[in-house]
Every structure is written in structure tokens, then in C-alpha cells.
Design an enzyme around this catalytic site. Sequence first.
Site, PDB file in Angstrom:
ATOM      1  CG  HIS A  95      -2.069   0.927   1.111  1.00  0.00           C
ATOM      2  ND1 HIS A  95      -3.346   0.589   1.461  1.00  0.00           N
ATOM      3  CD2 HIS A  95      -2.151   2.197   0.662  1.00  0.00           C
ATOM      4  CE1 HIS A  95      -4.158   1.612   1.249  1.00  0.00           C
ATOM      5  NE2 HIS A  95      -3.445   2.603   0.757  1.00  0.00           N
TER       6      HIS A  95
ATOM      7  CG  ASN B  39      -4.871   7.707  -4.592  1.00  0.00           C
ATOM      8  OD1 ASN B  39      -3.819   7.100  -4.763  1.00  0.00           O
ATOM      9  ND2 ASN B  39      -5.162   8.333  -3.470  1.00  0.00           N
TER      10      ASN B  39
ATOM     11  CG  HIS C   3      -5.979   1.843   5.329  1.00  0.00           C
ATOM     12  ND1 HIS C   3      -7.350   1.765   5.305  1.00  0.00           N
ATOM     13  CD2 HIS C   3      -5.634   2.582   4.241  1.00  0.00           C
ATOM     14  CE1 HIS C   3      -7.810   2.431   4.263  1.00  0.00           C
ATOM     15  NE2 HIS C   3      -6.807   2.931   3.595  1.00  0.00           N
TER      16      HIS C   3
ATOM     17  CG  ASP D 177      -2.386   4.642   3.658  1.00  0.00           C
ATOM     18  OD1 ASP D 177      -2.248   5.024   2.465  1.00  0.00           O
ATOM     19  OD2 ASP D 177      -3.347   4.991   4.366  1.00  0.00           O
TER      20      ASP D 177
END
Lengths: 312, 426
Positions: free
Chosen positions: B60, B94, B232, B305
Site C-alpha cells: 500500500h 489515485n 489499513h 499507506d
Amino acid sequence: MALHGRHLLGIEELSGDDIKLILTTSRSFREIFTRAIKKVPTLRGKTVINLFFEPSTRTRSSFEIAAKRLSADTINFNVSSSSIVKGESLIDTGRNLQSMAPDIIVVRHTDAGAPHLLARCCKGLSIVNAGDGMHEHPTQALLDALTILDHKNKIGGLKVAIIGDIAHSRVARSNALLLKKLGAEVWICGPPTLIPLEIRQYGVQVTFQMKEALEDADIIMMLRTQKERQKEVFYPSVKEYSILYGLNKQKMKWAKKTAIVMHPGPINRGVEIDPELAEGEYSVILEQVTNGVAVRMAVLYLLLGASEEMEA
Amino acid sequence: MTLLLRGGKIIDPSQRLEQVGDLLIQRGRISGFGKIPARKTWTVLEARNWIVAPGFIDMHVHLREPGREDEETIESGSRAAAAGGFTSIVCMPNTRPINDSASITRYVLERAREVGLVNVFPAGAITKESKGEELAEIGEMVNAGAVAITDNGNGVQNNQIMRRALEYSRIFDIPVVDHCEERNLAAAGCMNEGPRSTRLGMPGMSRAAEEVHVARDVILSRITGGRAHIAHISTRESLEWVRQAKKQHIPVTCEVTPHHFVLSEEDITSYDTNFKMNPPLREPADRKAVLKALADGTIDSIATDHAPHTQFEKEETFEAAANGIVGLETAVPLAWEFLIRRNLLTPLRLVELLSTTPNRILKLGRGTLSEGAIADVTVIDPEREMKVDVEKFKSKSRNSPFGGWVLHGIPVFTIVAGKIVHSASA
């Protein structure tokens, strides 16, 4: 001087002694209001900037009058929320204002912690929080305390009911903190949708029933209902809200006969408070406004540590 | 080049292997381990007292390229990954534009090849522009090299779309990675709705916003057979949903970030925006549940993340600041410090979380030191101390709450396909 050179970011950071000092000083300033010339030279040559990112008439005017009665120069810097969409950031605004060497920046902002951010980036001046998001509004709690003292001569042991939209209220939070620091019994009352999680951490009692909050109360603080909240399904209608949580003569009977009614203003007449009550014998709402000026004078004065010149 | 890692502690959960020995790498592949006498032409690395593990995989990561190269690029992100001990990273779609088509997927892979440091595996969007309305051309992205699909950052609001995505993913046997956040419940929250948000006077994000979608994904994974991977994960109840799903053999997996096993909302004391992320830091009881779930197997993977942001996006009020923190260069030391040194996990279990299981979920053909495997290797010095200095990050961004922290367990060598892409001088 205990407050000299500090910021006033919230009641949270104040000790009981700090609070008492501010209140005592406020009282001595109030005497000036009765003079023909309502002005002392105490803060002559000092600059106070009112930096308001949220519309406000009374708090801004109150700070302005307070500064002017102390002979400080005041500048109002109003930034309507619509014009900060893609403009200067808060931090850049702060740095720009700092470059003009003010002594105090009084800030109101829609976001919690905005005064704390300014305090971190602006050196050599004091920040006064005039309301940050849903977090704190310390001068409001101080002026409320002064008003209570005027009527009850004490705060410890009093039953205070704070009623309305607690979740979105910085006034409720600052008051809960201050009143608990000075030993009051604080009751929080409103619909469960408007009471934030774990509000009991403030040491307060919580009820959804107005009767329980008002029973034997010495002080009743009504909070302003924000009409736009209705859209967010916190309650079905203003009418129903008013029936359940509005203060009227009927409900006043639950409180002590000597109880006083307070409101931080501006009032929604007929929503959270019956107009008759707002203007009636129990109401101290206009005294709160007067005390607001005195408390803000005391805050500006103490932060700038101008003690010796006071007699001038 | 032939590389001999001599005398390290080799830990490879894929072979249930935990032994002191030598590891030989030839032509980019593992060619043996045990006791191997060095030859003159080989490069020899003394690895005594160090951990030698299959290369770590971060499932991630936000690399920001294309579109926000001021925050991070594929190059700077790759350097950060290598410095942090990661040999493979999965980059979220994204970007600007969103990676919802084979052409963007190919672009990312092309740039990563040019950089040539770590393996970059793109995740494609579930829906076009991640709007949650129509499925993106998933098959084309998979053909181009996407290893997973996700509408990361948005979360899939429409349950029917999520169901279709899970069904459709079965063609390619890829995980559907879900950022679980029901938007109405999350409202305008900027931190966990709990004691701290009340105290700090900030709009809270209900834990229910995450849990409702975790529960939904479990239900939809069960009826579709698609593999839902919860990104997450952060609350006690979310973990309980995954735990129960696993008991029923529903193909649900999940990852947790280092900040969610190290920090809680109680660490938000001064409106420091380096503590703002989504999902937000939760309550201490949630952190405790995360630690338990790391140990008992409920959590499959540790993923950072990694969310780089420029200083101006963070120099804001807490409510206005951007979400997320960088994580690639602190993840391994944080895990070593908080999980190994505090005896919550064994090193074997940690390697499983950082390499073996992410590989199993993503089917990358990595995550092992078995003979013949691609030689992606991470070497850790468990005793070395480091004081986190955000100014020295290889990442373009500095948004970390861990600046100044003293941690142990530092990645000293990162090796990708037999090539040393990071070495930390002692």
C-alpha cells in the site's frame, strides 16, 4: 505576572488561580465603564489585531471596545469564509500580520486549533482565542463566570445546567472546563444526537431530560441552536426541538427560585428560549455582554503585563 | 554478479526456515543456502548477527506519479522503498489521472523500469475515475501488469458495484482492495470520533464508517467467492469481522499500518497534522486489538499507506490539512522496535507479515528464499539504532510523526533480483 507573555488558547491551559486573577482584574476594570471618559492609557502604543475568519458582531466589537478603552490601537481583519477558498493560508496570514509587529492577535476561526497553529508560527506576540471551531471560547466562559459571581458570589457547589447543542458548542466546552475547575456541579442536557461521545471526561453529568437538568439548578445556560443543523438529521424540526429543549416559564419552575438564565447570544427567539424569559427577571443576558468587555480588557491587560501603569 | 551473504540468520517462513548460514545469489536468483565456501570472484557481505529475509513487500504505497510529482515520484518513492528495506511496492491508482486504464498502468511500469530500483506493481482502479459508478477495464489493466484493484481513498459506496467487482475479479484471481469508509457515517470527520475528538472540538469520523464496509465486504466475499482485502484496518470490531470470516474460510484478508500499531488518538495532543490520516488513529483499545490480531494471524500484512504530502498541505489547521503520512522509511524499524523488541511477535512471524503473506495475496512470485527464486532479499541489523531524521528521507515529503524517535532494527541491505539497491554504512 502569571499571564504575562502567554497566549490565551483555552480554559484548558489556565489554572484556577489564573482564572481568579482574570476575574478580579475584570471587576476593577468595570469601574471605568461608569466614568464620563471611558478610557485609560494603559495600553497606549500597543496594537491589537482582530483576525476573524468567521462572521461575528458581538465578540469582535467586544474585543475592539475592550482594546480601545485601554487605548490600544485596534485593526479589524475580517476574512469571510468564502474568500479563503483558494487564497492565503492561515499560516501565511499569520506571518504577514506578525511582520507588522502587533502585540496581540485575537483570532476566531471555523477550525479547532487555528489559534494554536498561529501561536506556533507567530513569535513575539500573544494569541487570544476568540472561538476556534467546536473547541474553545475562553473569554465567553470567563465572562459567564464573572456574571455568575456577580449574582451568586461563588461558583463552587452551584448546580449549572448547560442545555442545547453541546456537540457543536465551544461555549459549552469552555464553560464545562472552567466551572469544573472552580468546583461547580455541571449538568449537560440536549438530544443524544447533539451530545458528543465521552463528554463525561469533563466531569459533568449528562441527561436527555430537561427536567433532570433544571431541577434545583442555580444557573441555566441556554445554547444557541443552529438552524442548519436540522438538515443533518440531528432533530426532526425546530418546533419539536423547541418543545423538548426550549426554555419557557413552565420549565423554569423546576429550577431554584433564585436561578439565573444565561445565553451566549445571539438568541433565536422562540426556539431555545421564550422571548419573555430572555427579557424577564431571571435573565442576565445583557449583563453578560457588559462583562464581556470587562473580561476582554483584563485578558489584554494581563497578557501584555502592563500592571504598573494601571493607576494612570 | 555473484553475491554471498555470509553467516546471517536466514528467516524464510515460506520454507519454515530459521537458521544461521550463508545465502548465495547468482544471476539474480537464489542459488543456495547453508555452508558455502566463498570463491575469489564473488562479492561477499558479512551478515553475522543480521537477519536475512525474503524481500519485503509493501502492499500500500502512494507514489503520486503521474500528477503530483511535487509530493513524490516513482523515482523518489522507489528510493524511499529501497532505503526502508522494501524490494516490492504496490502503488495505489489515485494518481492524476487515476490509474483506471491499461495506458496509465503501462506508464507507471515503464517509469519504474527506467528507475530500476525496486519492483513496482500497480494497482488499478475498480471503477472508472474511481467514481464508484462503472467498472474500469480491469482485464486490460491486469494484462498490462496490474496486480490488484482498488478505489483507494474513496471506498466503494455502492454495494452492488462492490459485489460485481468481487465477482469479476475471480476471472483474474486478484484481490479487491477496499478502503472501508461509508461516506455518510464518516461525514466531515477529521479524526476518530471518540474522547479525543470531543476534547479537541473536532468533527469525528465514526468507527462505524469503517466497520459497516468491512462487514459488507465479508458478506459479499462470502456470496461471490471474490477475494476482498481490507486496506489499513483500524478498529477492534473490524478485526473481529475478519477473524470470524477467516474461521468460516471466507477469502478475506487485511493489512495494518505501522502507525495503527504504534499510535493511538491519545497521541494527538497539539493539533499536529502529522497525526492526521484516514483511517484515523483510533483508541488505545483498538491498538491493543491490532497487536493481538498481528500475533494471532487475523492480520495478514503490514503495509505503510505511504502518503507523501508537501509541507504546505500539512501546514494547515488539523481539519483543513491533507490526510496521511509517509511510512516507507520508518515501517521496518517501527515494527522491529514495537513488535520484536517488545516480544509481541517472533521475527519469523514479522517476515511473514512483511513478505510471505503479501506475496501470497498478490501472487507476485516473490516472498521466498527457496532455491531458484528471484533474489529479492532484505537484510536487517537488529541491534543498530537510528534516530529518525525526516530531513534525510529519500522520499520527497517529510510528513511523519516519528521525527526524532529512536528505533532499532535497521534495513542494512536491500537486494532486488540480486542487485544491491540500498546499503546502509555502519
